[in-house]
Design a protein around this motif. Structure first.
Motif, PDB file in Angstrom:
ATOM      1  N   ARG A  39       1.025  -1.153   0.077  1.00  0.00           N
ATOM      2  CA  ARG A  39       0.167  -0.041   0.059  1.00  0.00           C
ATOM      3  C   ARG A  39       1.054   0.934  -0.180  1.00  0.00           C
ATOM      4  O   ARG A  39       0.784   1.945  -0.762  1.00  0.00           O
ATOM      5  CB  ARG A  39      -0.696   0.120   1.301  1.00  0.00           C
ATOM      6  CG  ARG A  39      -2.457  -1.091   0.650  1.00  0.00           C
ATOM      7  CD  ARG A  39      -3.104  -0.526   2.527  1.00  0.00           C
ATOM      8  NE  ARG A  39      -4.498  -1.493   2.412  1.00  0.00           N
ATOM      9  CZ  ARG A  39      -5.047  -1.926   1.531  1.00  0.00           C
ATOM     10  NH1 ARG A  39      -5.689  -0.535   1.070  1.00  0.00           N
ATOM     11  NH2 ARG A  39      -6.354  -2.547   1.727  1.00  0.00           N
ATOM     12  N   LYS A  40       2.240   0.893   0.757  1.00  0.00           N
ATOM     13  CA  LYS A  40       2.800   2.303   0.680  1.00  0.00           C
ATOM     14  C   LYS A  40       3.441   2.721  -0.799  1.00  0.00           C
ATOM     15  O   LYS A  40       3.251   3.776  -1.154  1.00  0.00           O
ATOM     16  CB  LYS A  40       4.337   1.780   1.561  1.00  0.00           C
ATOM     17  CG  LYS A  40       4.047   2.255   3.475  1.00  0.00           C
ATOM     18  CD  LYS A  40       4.383   1.761   3.613  1.00  0.00           C
ATOM     19  CE  LYS A  40       4.409   2.049   5.667  1.00  0.00           C
ATOM     20  NZ  LYS A  40       4.882   1.348   6.380  1.00  0.00           N
ATOM     21  N   ASN A  45       3.698   5.354  -5.844  1.00  0.00           N
ATOM     22  CA  ASN A  45       3.407   5.207  -7.736  1.00  0.00           C
ATOM     23  C   ASN A  45       2.014   6.440  -7.590  1.00  0.00           C
ATOM     24  O   ASN A  45       1.965   7.131  -8.378  1.00  0.00           O
ATOM     25  CB  ASN A  45       3.226   4.280  -7.572  1.00  0.00           C
ATOM     26  CG  ASN A  45       4.281   2.973  -8.117  1.00  0.00           C
ATOM     27  OD1 ASN A  45       5.068   3.649  -7.295  1.00  0.00           O
ATOM     28  ND2 ASN A  45       4.177   2.180  -8.100  1.00  0.00           N
ATOM     29  N   ASP A  46       1.140   7.019  -7.166  1.00  0.00           N
ATOM     30  CA  ASP A  46      -0.135   6.918  -7.518  1.00  0.00           C
ATOM     31  C   ASP A  46       0.494   8.595  -7.015  1.00  0.00           C
ATOM     32  O   ASP A  46       0.353   9.714  -8.111  1.00  0.00           O
ATOM     33  CB  ASP A  46      -1.290   6.155  -6.273  1.00  0.00           C
ATOM     34  CG  ASP A  46      -1.821   5.712  -6.264  1.00  0.00           C
ATOM     35  OD1 ASP A  46      -1.984   5.262  -7.926  1.00  0.00           O
ATOM     36  OD2 ASP A  46      -2.613   5.377  -5.596  1.00  0.00           O
ATOM     37  N   ASP A  47       0.938   8.876  -6.281  1.00  0.00           N
ATOM     38  CA  ASP A  47       1.866  10.227  -5.665  1.00  0.00           C
ATOM     39  C   ASP A  47       2.167  10.623  -7.356  1.00  0.00           C
ATOM     40  O   ASP A  47       2.500  11.437  -7.784  1.00  0.00           O
ATOM     41  CB  ASP A  47       2.063  11.159  -4.836  1.00  0.00           C
ATOM     42  CG  ASP A  47       1.540  10.871  -3.642  1.00  0.00           C
ATOM     43  OD1 ASP A  47       0.173  10.899  -4.044  1.00  0.00           O
ATOM     44  OD2 ASP A  47       2.377  10.531  -1.958  1.00  0.00           O
ATOM     45  N   LEU A  48       3.783  10.044  -7.911  1.00  0.00           N
ATOM     46  CA  LEU A  48       4.177   9.955  -8.606  1.00  0.00           C
ATOM     47  C   LEU A  48       3.676  10.083  -9.775  1.00  0.00           C
ATOM     48  O   LEU A  48       3.883  10.761 -10.768  1.00  0.00           O
ATOM     49  CB  LEU A  48       5.076   8.816  -8.873  1.00  0.00           C
ATOM     50  CG  LEU A  48       6.088   8.900 -10.577  1.00  0.00           C
ATOM     51  CD1 LEU A  48       7.360   9.962  -9.817  1.00  0.00           C
ATOM     52  CD2 LEU A  48       7.238   7.416 -10.806  1.00  0.00           C
ATOM     53  N   ASP A  49       2.686   9.296 -10.770  1.00  0.00           N
ATOM     54  CA  ASP A  49       1.914   9.932 -11.590  1.00  0.00           C
ATOM     55  C   ASP A  49       0.707  10.863 -11.379  1.00  0.00           C
ATOM     56  O   ASP A  49       0.396  11.247 -12.247  1.00  0.00           O
ATOM     57  CB  ASP A  49       0.471   7.922 -11.043  1.00  0.00           C
ATOM     58  CG  ASP A  49      -0.274   8.100 -12.924  1.00  0.00           C
ATOM     59  OD1 ASP A  49       0.067   8.100 -13.765  1.00  0.00           O
ATOM     60  OD2 ASP A  49      -1.256   9.033 -12.524  1.00  0.00           O
ATOM     61  N   ASP A  50       0.525  11.563 -10.656  1.00  0.00           N
ATOM     62  CA  ASP A  50      -0.124  12.257 -10.167  1.00  0.00           C
ATOM     63  C   ASP A  50       0.069  13.535 -10.444  1.00  0.00           C
ATOM     64  O   ASP A  50      -0.284  14.651 -11.214  1.00  0.00           O
ATOM     65  CB  ASP A  50      -0.980  12.981  -8.936  1.00  0.00           C
ATOM     66  CG  ASP A  50      -2.056  12.125  -8.542  1.00  0.00           C
ATOM     67  OD1 ASP A  50      -2.714  11.566  -9.228  1.00  0.00           O
ATOM     68  OD2 ASP A  50      -2.426  11.498  -7.393  1.00  0.00           O
ATOM     69  N   LEU A 148       6.274  -3.191  -7.077  1.00  0.00           N
ATOM     70  CA  LEU A 148       7.072  -2.264  -7.062  1.00  0.00           C
ATOM     71  C   LEU A 148       7.142  -0.827  -7.287  1.00  0.00           C
ATOM     72  O   LEU A 148       6.323  -0.603  -8.102  1.00  0.00           O
ATOM     73  CB  LEU A 148       7.714  -2.841  -8.675  1.00  0.00           C
ATOM     74  CG  LEU A 148       7.632  -4.455  -8.925  1.00  0.00           C
ATOM     75  CD1 LEU A 148       8.755  -4.756  -9.840  1.00  0.00           C
ATOM     76  CD2 LEU A 148       9.064  -4.644  -7.386  1.00  0.00           C
ATOM     77  N   PRO A 149       7.960  -0.043  -7.158  1.00  0.00           N
ATOM     78  CA  PRO A 149       8.036   1.050  -6.814  1.00  0.00           C
ATOM     79  C   PRO A 149       8.513   1.580  -9.007  1.00  0.00           C
ATOM     80  O   PRO A 149       9.370   0.588 -10.026  1.00  0.00           O
ATOM     81  CB  PRO A 149       9.446   1.427  -6.773  1.00  0.00           C
ATOM     82  CG  PRO A 149       9.144   0.385  -5.583  1.00  0.00           C
ATOM     83  CD  PRO A 149       9.275  -0.569  -5.849  1.00  0.00           C
ATOM     84  N   PRO A 153       2.248  -3.334  -9.813  1.00  0.00           N
ATOM     85  CA  PRO A 153       1.439  -3.671  -9.621  1.00  0.00           C
ATOM     86  C   PRO A 153       2.644  -5.416 -10.132  1.00  0.00           C
ATOM     87  O   PRO A 153       2.865  -5.195 -11.272  1.00  0.00           O
ATOM     88  CB  PRO A 153       0.365  -4.628  -9.734  1.00  0.00           C
ATOM     89  CG  PRO A 153      -0.149  -3.352 -10.148  1.00  0.00           C
ATOM     90  CD  PRO A 153       0.506  -2.346 -10.728  1.00  0.00           C
ATOM     91  N   SER A 154       3.119  -6.302  -9.021  1.00  0.00           N
ATOM     92  CA  SER A 154       3.595  -8.229  -9.838  1.00  0.00           C
ATOM     93  C   SER A 154       3.802  -8.801  -9.235  1.00  0.00           C
ATOM     94  O   SER A 154       2.643  -9.063  -7.928  1.00  0.00           O
ATOM     95  CB  SER A 154       5.157  -6.856 -10.148  1.00  0.00           C
ATOM     96  OG  SER A 154       5.990  -8.011 -10.884  1.00  0.00           O
TER      97      SER A 154
END
Length: 251
Positions: A39-40, A45-50, A148-149, A153-154
């Protein structure tokens, strides 16, 4: 060699991930024992995407005419067909490998380097085969779910698939700024193509993490078994007997 560096980077990410997972004490789901850590990483990854990927993808979509966007997508899809054809053979799908190999040749020649998808016009459909699927067909268990950073998902088997796919991709061997630029362009194009999917996911998901985890595992299961996955109970029994890692996910 550029591909050696890429393999090393993926390996370091995996080691870093496993090291961090050791601090996660509570297990919520047998197929996802590292949920707290996952989750962390997904939040990162979500912040990087945003802040990076989404704005770049929106800008890309704004400046790229529709025909040019399709040409870029077709170009990378055509390169992907090299790995698809190889994985067909590794999985014993001889007839499909002939079709996918012919598709690559047709699109590379008549399709002007893959910019035009001529193959689909003459009944040579696009298939999805990657090395992660090949490892699953060979009987390698997926292992626990992980995020994975940067990659998303993997699973342990999925990491092996990433390495194998990089080895089969000719862009890997171009080296330097050419490889980096092409991989960045491909990532941007893929993100731009999936902008509409984000709204669907946000509206459908009570928990984004569980939504993406379950969707990911189900899709890989579908791909590995060519649309005919075994019953969930059969999967659970096989995995408990083989490696004790919980229900097998084919990622």
């Amino acid at each position: 060699m550029h591909h050696t560096k890429l393999v090393s980077i993926v390996g370091m990410i995996l080691l870093f991930f496993i090291g961090g997972c050791a601090t996660t004490a509570e297990i919520h789901d047998p197929k996802d024992p590292w949920e707290g850590w996952n989750r962390k990483v997904q939040s990162f990854n979500d912040d990087l995407d945003d802040y990076v990927m989404k704005p770049v993808a929106k800008g890309y979509r704004w400046v790229m005419p529709g025909f040019a966007d399709r040409a870029v997508s077709n170009f990378f899809s055509n390169i992907d067909d090299i790995g698809v054809t190889i994985n067909d053979l590794l999985q014993g799908k001889v007839a499909q490998s002939g079709s996918d190999g012919a598709r690559f040749l047709v699109n590379t020649t008549a399709g002007i380097g893959g910019l035009i998808d001529v193959g689909s016009m003459i009944d040579l459909p696009k298939h999805k085969e990657d090395f992660g699927q090949t490892l699953g067909v060979w009987g390698l268990s997926t292992g626990p779910y992980m995020v994975l950073p940067f990659f998303g998902p993997s699973s342990p088997r999925g990491v092996g698939g990433l390495v194998g796919d990089a080895v089969m991709n000719p862009i890997t061997y171009m080296g330097g700024y050419v490889s980096t630029g092409l991989f960045a362009l491909n990532a941007t194009d893929l993100r731009a193509d999936n902008l509409a999917m984000e709204k669907i996911a946000d509206e459908a998901a009570l928990d984004r993490y569980i939504f993406f985890r379950d969707a990911y595992l189900a899709r890989r299961n579908y791909l590995v078994y060519d649309g005919n996955p075994p019953d969930e109970m059969d999967v659970l029994e096989f995995d408990e007997e083989e490696d004790g890692l919980g229900p097998v996910s084919p990622y």
